[in-house]
Design an enzyme around this catalytic site. Structure first.
Site, PDB file in Angstrom:
ATOM      1  N   ASP A 151       1.092  -1.484   0.007  1.00  0.00           N
ATOM      2  CA  ASP A 151       0.087   0.248  -0.401  1.00  0.00           C
ATOM      3  C   ASP A 151       1.100   1.471  -0.226  1.00  0.00           C
ATOM      4  O   ASP A 151       2.080   1.106   0.625  1.00  0.00           O
ATOM      5  CB  ASP A 151      -0.798   0.146   1.226  1.00  0.00           C
ATOM      6  N   LEU A 160     -10.522   5.269   9.499  1.00  0.00           N
ATOM      7  CA  LEU A 160     -10.876   4.447  11.071  1.00  0.00           C
ATOM      8  C   LEU A 160     -12.430   4.149  11.174  1.00  0.00           C
ATOM      9  O   LEU A 160     -12.637   3.920  11.645  1.00  0.00           O
ATOM     10  CB  LEU A 160     -10.210   5.507  12.158  1.00  0.00           C
ATOM     11  N   LYS A 175       0.607   2.852   6.110  1.00  0.00           N
ATOM     12  CA  LYS A 175      -0.501   1.774   6.307  1.00  0.00           C
ATOM     13  C   LYS A 175      -0.216   1.012   6.369  1.00  0.00           C
ATOM     14  O   LYS A 175      -0.310  -0.048   7.824  1.00  0.00           O
ATOM     15  CB  LYS A 175      -1.977   1.752   5.272  1.00  0.00           C
ATOM     16  N   ASP A 219      -9.167  -0.730  -4.762  1.00  0.00           N
ATOM     17  CA  ASP A 219     -10.187   0.245  -4.482  1.00  0.00           C
ATOM     18  C   ASP A 219     -10.648   1.227  -5.841  1.00  0.00           C
ATOM     19  O   ASP A 219     -11.105   1.797  -6.014  1.00  0.00           O
ATOM     20  CB  ASP A 219     -10.401   1.269  -3.215  1.00  0.00           C
ATOM     21  N   CYS A 260     -10.990 -15.888 -14.991  1.00  0.00           N
ATOM     22  CA  CYS A 260     -10.563 -14.567 -14.255  1.00  0.00           C
ATOM     23  C   CYS A 260     -11.057 -12.946 -14.275  1.00  0.00           C
ATOM     24  O   CYS A 260     -12.569 -13.514 -14.536  1.00  0.00           O
ATOM     25  CB  CYS A 260      -8.515 -14.030 -14.897  1.00  0.00           C
ATOM     26  N   CYS A 263     -12.715 -12.168 -17.363  1.00  0.00           N
ATOM     27  CA  CYS A 263     -13.928 -12.994 -18.064  1.00  0.00           C
ATOM     28  C   CYS A 263     -15.270 -12.756 -17.354  1.00  0.00           C
ATOM     29  O   CYS A 263     -16.173 -12.741 -18.209  1.00  0.00           O
ATOM     30  CB  CYS A 263     -13.864 -15.123 -17.629  1.00  0.00           C
ATOM     31  N   CYS A 277     -14.657   4.060  -3.349  1.00  0.00           N
ATOM     32  CA  CYS A 277     -15.698   4.471  -1.941  1.00  0.00           C
ATOM     33  C   CYS A 277     -15.326   5.673  -1.162  1.00  0.00           C
ATOM     34  O   CYS A 277     -16.317   6.271  -0.572  1.00  0.00           O
ATOM     35  CB  CYS A 277     -14.598   3.091  -0.837  1.00  0.00           C
ATOM     36  N   CYS A 429     -13.672  17.854  -8.488  1.00  0.00           N
ATOM     37  CA  CYS A 429     -13.787  16.433  -8.031  1.00  0.00           C
ATOM     38  C   CYS A 429     -12.862  16.477  -6.935  1.00  0.00           C
ATOM     39  O   CYS A 429     -12.569  17.311  -6.708  1.00  0.00           O
ATOM     40  CB  CYS A 429     -14.062  15.572  -8.896  1.00  0.00           C
TER      41      CYS A 429
END
Length: 471
Positions: A151, A160, A175, A219, A260, A263, A277, A429
């Site tokens: 990460d 959190l 992280k 993500d 996979c 697919c 997210c 944005c």
């Protein structure tokens, strides 16, 4: 006070409350006598009728044998070792490990052999966020011998709400280091390898080939396709998971000639249909629910038990609390895993939404404006300036600039005539990807000037208003 660690099987048959017990006494014999007074079921297993300690036990401290009647240093830690038959290899599973994993070892179909498989396993967890948190916690607790964590991000307070491997004490820490600290506290018997980096086309194969299987905690689509392609090339199983708002998906790819990720989804959706997210929101418990299913699939795969999710997409709706299943097959024309394409090298997939990964600019440099430069323009209010925010309405509930005009990216094409082409538009944005698409649309429609807030609201908060909440 001294401590004595008993073998798991002795703790069980003697009805001890736990394997490690504290006891008073100056010698080993006094310690054991003290414990036998507290736990009546223990004496018959440790002593012969003549009060001599039974010969099939060894008593050690700091790697040395302990004589029953010699004085012990204060605070000694004694380990009781039981003679083992050929079926019990104490060189591979220590007494501490047997005690730790006793609930696994007593399971039919697992036993010591299965726990040894977990200890020998090497699992790479990509991402230590919402999904990576429960995955890494439960794989560590299960005794997976080597956990790799990759990460590039640092711990922020907004993490959190769902990223339970982190805490207030590790805010601002990378992280992977935050997660390692928690996982080592949970289980000191395992090895944790950290990679404080972004997974990319240059390092994906090199990292993934070191592990037996991979768990996808990403993500964004770019990394997800990259991981899938590398795993398919290396024939490594990939446990997939994704979450959005109240819904999640889990499957197992690239295993036993199964399909996979390509697919299932040959290409990614456009940005307006695939907010991250951060942009779209996610209920905090959902990554835990999906991550636990991912960890379960990984453990089953290592142990070789149960029915896997190969060729099955498990769909979870947390609002209705319904679990549905979609069956799918390997695509003969799949560009990743079909026989004609299975040896291609993984490359960066088409980028659809990269709000949480490092990105390359999609427009020339003069189409971007730094947060501080935009702040000066706003303060002066020189010329015809329009702040156009193309995020979804729920995102503006958390943070927004003053006097913005809000048109979600998905509506921009149909509402573009509401805007004055002769005014300067500064497009905002979360991190820049959607604003780039919006600015490109404005330029194509003949607008005089359209610039993107570089780094979006995330960078605005960092550089201009650090007290403003961010998601």
């Amino acid at each position: 006070m001294n401590t004595i660690q008993f073998p798991a099987i002795l703790a069980r048959v003697a009805n001890l409350p736990e394997g490690r017990l504290e006891a008073d006494g100056k010698t080993l014999r006094e310690l054991i006598e003290h414990l036998c007074e507290r736990h009546a079921g223990l004496r018959g297993h440790l002593f012969y009728d003549n009060s001599r300690l039974k010969d099939h036990f060894l008593f050690t401290s700091a790697g040395e044998l302990v004589e029953p009647d010699l004085a012990l240093p204060a605070g000694s830690s004694i380990e009781v070792m039981l003679a083992a038959s050929g079926g019990i290899d104490t060189a591979t599973l220590s007494n501490e490990e047997v005690q730790r994993y006793v609930r696994h070892i007593t399971l039919p179909g697992v036993g010591r052999q299965g726990q040894q498989k977990l200890k020998d396993a090497k699992v790479l967890v990509i991402g230590t966020g919402g999904l990576g948190s429960p995955v890494s916690l439960y794989l560590a607790a299960a005794g997976v011998g080597r956990l790799g964590l990759i990460d590039f991000d640092v711990v922020e307070s907004s993490n959190l709400q769902r990223q339970v491997v982190h805490g207030n004490s590790t805010l601002g820490m990378p992280k992977v280091e935050s997660a390692k600290r928690r996982l080592q506290d949970l289980n000191s018997c395992i090895e944790i390898c950290t990679y404080n980096a972004s997974l990319d086309a240059d390092n994906a194969v090199r990292l993934i080939e070191q592990y037996d299987l991979v768990v996808d905690g990403t993500d964004n689509f770019s990394t997800r396709y990259l991981v899938n392609d590398a795993c398919a090339q290396l024939r490594k199983p990939l446990v997939y998971g994704s979450v959005y708002r109240f819904e999640g998906q889990v499957s197992l790819f690239n295993h036993n000639d199964g399909p996979c990720y390509r697919c299932l989804y040959p290409s990614s959706p456009p940005a307006e249909l695939s907010p991250s997210c951060s942009a779209g929101g996610v209920i905090g418990v959902l990554p835990g629910l999906v991550g636990l299913v991912q960890a379960t699939e990984a453990i089953k795969l290592i142990l070789g038990i149960g029915e896997s999710l190969v060729g099955r997409l498990l769909c979870i709706n947390a609002l209705s609390m319904k679990f549905n299943e979609v069956r799918f097959r390997r695509r003969p024309e799949c560009p990743t895993c079909s026989p004609d394409h299975s040896h291609r090298s993984p490359s960066e997939a088409e980028v659809a939404c990269l709000s949480s990964t490092p990105t390359k600019s999609a427009l020339p440099d003069d189409f971007y404006i730094d947060p501080m430069a935009l702040k000066r323009l706003i303060d002066k209010r020189e010329g015809e300036l329009v702040l156009l925010d193309v995020r979804d309405a729920n995102e503006l509930e958390v943070c927004k600039l003053s006097d913005v005009l809000h048109i979600p990216l998905a509506q921009l094409e149909s509402r573009i005539d509401e805007l004055d082409r002769d005014k300067d538009h500064y497009v905002v944005c979360y991190a820049g990807a959607r604003a780039e698409r919006a600015a490109s649309a404005l330029i194509a429609a003949g607008f005089r000037n359209a610039q993107v807030l570089k780094g979006g609201m995330k960078r605005w908060v960092r550089d201009v208003e650090p007290t403003m909440p961010i998601y």
